[in-house]
Design a protein around this motif. Sequence first.
Motif, short mmCIF file in Angstrom:
data_model
loop_
_atom_site.label_atom_id
_atom_site.label_comp_id
_atom_site.label_asym_id
_atom_site.label_seq_id
_atom_site.Cartn_x
_atom_site.Cartn_y
_atom_site.Cartn_z
N ARG A 243 -79.82 75.39 -101.09
CA ARG A 243 -79.93 74.47 -102.01
C ARG A 243 -79.10 75.03 -103.34
O ARG A 243 -79.13 74.41 -104.37
N THR A 244 -79.24 76.39 -103.21
CA THR A 244 -78.59 77.22 -104.47
C THR A 244 -77.24 77.71 -104.32
O THR A 244 -76.72 78.02 -105.39
N GLY A 245 -77.04 78.22 -103.03
CA GLY A 245 -75.93 78.83 -102.86
C GLY A 245 -75.89 80.39 -103.35
O GLY A 245 -74.94 81.16 -103.17
N VAL A 246 -77.27 80.86 -103.15
CA VAL A 246 -77.70 82.28 -103.74
C VAL A 246 -77.37 83.05 -102.41
O VAL A 246 -77.34 82.58 -101.44
N ARG A 247 -76.96 84.33 -102.77
CA ARG A 247 -76.61 85.29 -101.54
C ARG A 247 -78.19 85.99 -101.29
O ARG A 247 -78.99 85.90 -101.97
N LEU A 248 -78.10 86.69 -99.93
CA LEU A 248 -79.13 87.25 -99.78
C LEU A 248 -79.09 88.77 -99.55
O LEU A 248 -78.12 89.35 -99.19
N LEU A 249 -80.13 89.54 -100.20
CA LEU A 249 -80.08 91.10 -99.80
C LEU A 249 -81.43 91.10 -98.57
O LEU A 249 -82.66 90.73 -99.07
N ILE A 250 -81.06 91.35 -97.49
CA ILE A 250 -82.04 91.34 -96.25
C ILE A 250 -82.56 92.93 -96.22
O ILE A 250 -81.63 93.63 -96.04
N ASP A 251 -83.90 93.06 -96.22
CA ASP A 251 -84.41 94.50 -96.15
C ASP A 251 -84.98 94.25 -94.98
O ASP A 251 -86.03 93.65 -94.52
#
Length: 444
Positions: free
Chosen positions: A175-183
């Motif tokens: 829905r936003t195109g935001v990127r992910l920082l996966i911990d």
Amino acid sequence: MERIRQLGTGIGWRPEIADAVERMAGSAGGVDWVEVVAENVCPGHLPESLLRLRERGVTVVPHGVSLGLGGADRPDGERLRNLAERAEALGAPLVTEHIAFVRAGGALTASPRLEAGHLLPVPRTRDALDVLCENVRIAQDALPVPLALENIAALINWPGEEMTEGQFLYDLVDRTGVRLLIDVANLHTNHVNRGEDPAKALDELPVEAIAYVHVAGGFERDGVWHDSHAHPVPPQVLDVLAELASRVAPPGVLLERDENFPEPTELERELDAIRGVLKTAGVQGGAPASDEPVPSAGEAPGDEGEPVARQRLGLAQAALLSALVAGTPVPEGFDRVRLGVQSRALAAKRADVVGKVAPELPVILGTSYRPAFVAYAQGHPMTDGYRRDALSFAEHLLLGDRIEDAGTRRALREWWLERSGPAPLSRRPTARLARATRRVLLRR
């Protein structure tokens, strides 16, 4: 849409290990980039170590911890401007924050404004997703570089959740195109504390949106995993990293350590262990994330009900936070034992941060500092940041005549007088203490 930048292997920059990071940066088997806590640097007065790293071409990424994009309120404009300024000052290719709420209450709920002093999980519901998506869009419009959001560790489960973590993150990206920082350490934490399978979460993630990965240490006590960032990375966390890397080659992986820093050689061994996991997984054929563009923002179903969703979410978060920091009744559906663990963890975290913001207090009070602050925290929620919290704690001790030793009381009083206001020290300190007394009484 821009492709995700390749970062390599990095480490969290902290003043305590700045020299070691500089020695490792750019060396064979060292670090390729660093991440810095955004709130700990000032754009006009960057630490010399960071400036030297930048001059050598080392990428520096600011990592925010106080924006609270998962909260019911819209993002604070000043906090967004501050994050944008740090991104520009550091020449960062992106900025990162958390999927969490850090404060609640206020005008939206007609209740006292409370600060958690830590990252708290948002409920995986449609209401929370609608609010988070709109907050992310506001942040994206205000920031000069792409935004990536981190999954957090949690001790507690929200009742009535409607999605898994993987589904929640997938819809957020869609829905936003935001990127992910996966911990991956947080995925392990949620496995122990919430019974969630890291492999299932990874299967559901849009791995092509991963900007980079966090790896950190912790410890288990009484069946609860504490994401401490102060212990070596355990094999279980490296196993989750291997699971992720078998699906996708992450553009960057970063080792986090916030305190209890080991010798540089130990940090280097942990970095080597991370590289070893990635190398093994690469042989098995993880697809490179950089070959895929970041997903574009799609439709945003449910946004028409966003104001109502904000109020519902705000009321729920205020009730939870009040139970955690102000001792109000536990909201229905929550595990009382787990809330007790979380409440004590918040008080301990708050004591640690206040001790760093005002390092004179642990020196003045000695071994009594920590138990005195934890006792204070149980009845005095934080409402206005850690610096004000330190002053309020000192006022609490002085006004309540809680210090028996005259020398300690005198030292604390002098410290408080020096820091309780911008004006020069009054020749009538009792008058200043009286004004503080009135302030305390008015807050009750």
